[in-house]
Write a protein that holds these residues in place. Structure first.
Motif, mmCIF file in Angstrom:
data_model
loop_
_atom_site.group_PDB
_atom_site.id
_atom_site.type_symbol
_atom_site.label_atom_id
_atom_site.label_comp_id
_atom_site.label_asym_id
_atom_site.label_seq_id
_atom_site.Cartn_x
_atom_site.Cartn_y
_atom_site.Cartn_z
ATOM 1 N N GLU A 243 59.821 59.661 28.181
ATOM 2 C CA GLU A 243 59.417 60.664 29.163
ATOM 3 C C GLU A 243 60.245 60.546 30.431
ATOM 4 O O GLU A 243 60.679 61.562 31.003
ATOM 5 N N HIS B 111 52.136 67.540 39.196
ATOM 6 C CA HIS B 111 50.870 66.837 39.422
ATOM 7 C C HIS B 111 49.895 67.646 40.269
ATOM 8 O O HIS B 111 48.680 67.417 40.213
ATOM 9 N N ARG C 122 50.956 61.833 24.548
ATOM 10 C CA ARG C 122 51.635 62.940 25.229
ATOM 11 C C ARG C 122 53.142 62.796 25.139
ATOM 12 O O ARG C 122 53.851 63.773 24.916
ATOM 13 N N LYS D 119 62.600 63.519 31.790
ATOM 14 C CA LYS D 119 62.373 64.043 33.140
ATOM 15 C C LYS D 119 63.689 64.150 33.904
ATOM 16 O O LYS D 119 63.947 65.153 34.587
ATOM 17 N N ASP E 108 54.590 65.820 34.917
ATOM 18 C CA ASP E 108 54.361 65.221 33.604
ATOM 19 C C ASP E 108 55.004 66.080 32.532
ATOM 20 O O ASP E 108 55.150 67.300 32.682
#
Length: 530
Positions: free
Chosen positions: A145, A330, A139, A149, A167
């Protein structure tokens, strides 16, 4: 004036129409074509690119250590032991190079400001730029990541959601994000043929075209922005979303092509609608958000209902890199909708994803997108290439480390000066407001005619001239390429011009050419009425 019949092009998508317009604009050798039709910027961020190539040189040397006894140009995987010390030596040896200086600052920023493991970051970047392994996790790379973010939180105006609350899925630009999202919503039976979706129009053409395809067969309800309200959505339009038969609302923010961000008042209305429609899916494509002042994404207002799409292509001048992300909270409602499916549908999905996990029913929607992007069976080779992820990270760090926002301010000045130059030469007053972004501009043909030569002339133009024909005549006779506003869901005659892909004097030339074109039509009008 040319008498060529251009009606055969009327049904083409504006992006296919572009090729025909360009052919006409290039048909004469006594002038330059001025192509303002496509939004590919002619500016780019050079420092993070220099950093990428310097990192690549360091990484190649690291790889060669493993097979140093061979002369055939074979390298091995980089070694983590002593990697930072060797990198420090590389910094000292090359400290006069811009890209290396940036890499040194980036390591400090990662460690001292983001609180991440600098050694693990460096190893991830070195392995990533070499492209010597599959993307793991598929992913998105783990530390990458976390960095992206932080970038998304800052640039999308997210105040009530921390990095642990959502995510990211790294994808091949915003176009891949669109394709993956539409496909996974269909495969997971969240959107089905005949379902209603709302489209915030005007909008990037594919959002109008994809739902019509046989793959989806979705019914569209348009939420129309009003030019009289500076291209904001009237409350009466937004309240259409209270209709429970509408499953999702797709929009681009800031808009394409009006190029304005959604006002705070409209954001509040959408938030209020979500309190009444907690099942409503929102998809916001925020590629132009980094050009706006004080931007706030719908993802910051309604994170659990919102699918966020962001692309690095325009702001960093990186359309060829194909860099983007999909963000899901989430607690997103897509996961909830899957759990609420009928038992028969859940069984179908369990079988679809059974090769991925022992508990396929618990597979998160964002991980289903990853699998669907590779037709599930190829999930083990899914993911954005690691060199692309490295460049994405370097772009994000470049922006976050620019405390004075020098790059951002410079880009805003560039595109707004271009906008001013075009309208100054056209001879029409163009009013901006606090929500204007100016990456594109919509030239309103009717209002331009009224402003230049009065209502009677404008009425005559509207009565006898086809807007698409006009754009072909403009291309043929002036060499200027603009796209028809109608292809983006604009309901009145107009043309979209990108303010990103030419220089200021060329936008002035476009304005001058359009003014001369209008003058020629005005002369025709006077001859008819004399």
């Amino acid at each position: 004036m040319s008498t060529t019949d251009y009606s055969k092009y009327a049904k083409l998508s504006p992006f296919e129409l572009k090729d025909n317009l360009m052919a006409l604009a290039q048909s004469r050798t006594d002038r330059l074509m001025l192509n303002a039709g496509r939004g590919n910027p002619n500016f780019m961020a050079t420092i993070p690119r220099r950093a990428f190539f310097q990192l690549g040189l360091f990484a190649a040397t690291e790889s060669e250590f493993s097979f140093a006894y061979m002369s055939e140009g074979i390298g091995g995987f980089p070694r983590s032991q002593g990697l930072m010390a060797r990198f420090d030596d590389f910094i000292l040896e090359n400290k006069d190079k811009t890209g290396v200086l940036f890499l040194n600052k980036a390591i400090s920023y990662i460690r001292d400001q983001l609180g991440l493991d600098a050694d693990q970051f460096l190893l991830e970047m070195v392995e990533g730029v070499l492209g010597c392994n599959y993307p793991v996790p598929d992913r998105m790379l783990r530390i990458s990541e976390e960095i992206i973010k932080e970038y998304i939180i800052r640039e999308m105006g997210i105040k009530n959601l921390n990095s642990d609350g959502f995510d990211l899925f790294a994808v091949e630009g915003g176009t891949a994000a669109m394709a993956y999202i539409f496909n996974s919503l269909k495969e997971n039976k969240i959107l089905n043929p005949g379902d209603k979706i709302a489209i915030g129009s005007p909008i990037f053409t594919p959002y109008l075209e994809i739902p019509k395809l046989n793959d989806y067969q979705l019914e569209q309800v348009h939420i129309a922005a009003d030019p009289a309200l500076d291209w904001q959505y009237p409350e009466s339009e937004l309240r259409k979303l209270e209709d429970p038969s509408i499953k999702a609302f797709f929009l681009v923010n800031p808009s394409n092509p009006p190029s304005v961000k959604i006002s705070d008042e409209s954001l509040d209305i959408i938030a209020d609608i979500i309190t009444k429609r907690p099942d409503l899916i929102l998809l916001t494509d925020d590629v132009y958000g980094t050009f706006a002042d004080n931007f706030q994404s719908l993802f910051s207002i309604c994170p659990d209902n919102t699918i966020l799409v962001y692309s690095f292509s325009k702001y960093f001048g990186a359309t060829g890199w194909r860099l983007g992300v999909i963000a899901l909270s989430h607690n997103n409602i897509l996961d909830q909708k899957i759990q609420q499916l009928a038992a028969k549908d859940q069984q179908i999905l369990t079988e679809r994803y059974s090769s991925l996990t022992a508990e396929p029913a618990q597979l998160k929607m964002i991980d289903r997108m990853v699998a669907d992007s590779r037709t599930v069976a190829l999930n083990h080779t899914a993911g954005l290439s690691t060199p692309q992820q490295v460049q994405m990270v370097l772009f994000a760090l470049f922006n976050m480390m620019d405390a004075a926002e020098s790059y951002k301010k410079a880009l805003k000045t560039v595109i707004r000066n271009r906008d001013a130059a075009l309208y100054r030469q056209l001879g029409v007053q163009h009013q901006d407001n606090d929500n204007s972004v100016d990456y594109y501009t919509l030239i309103d043909l009717d209002q331009t005619c009224r402003s230049l030569y009065g209502d009677d002339f404008a009425d005559w133009m509207n009565r006898i001239k086809n807007p698409t024909d006009l754009l072909f005549k403009v291309a043929d006779e002036t060499g200027v390429v603009l796209l028809p506003a109608s292809g983006f869901g604009v309901t009145h005659a107009g043309a979209r011009a990108s303010l990103a892909n030419l220089n200021e004097y060329q936008y002035a030339a476009i304005g001058k050419s359009l003014r001369a074109f209008a003058e020629a039509y005005y002369q025709e009008y006077q001859n008819e009425h004399s």
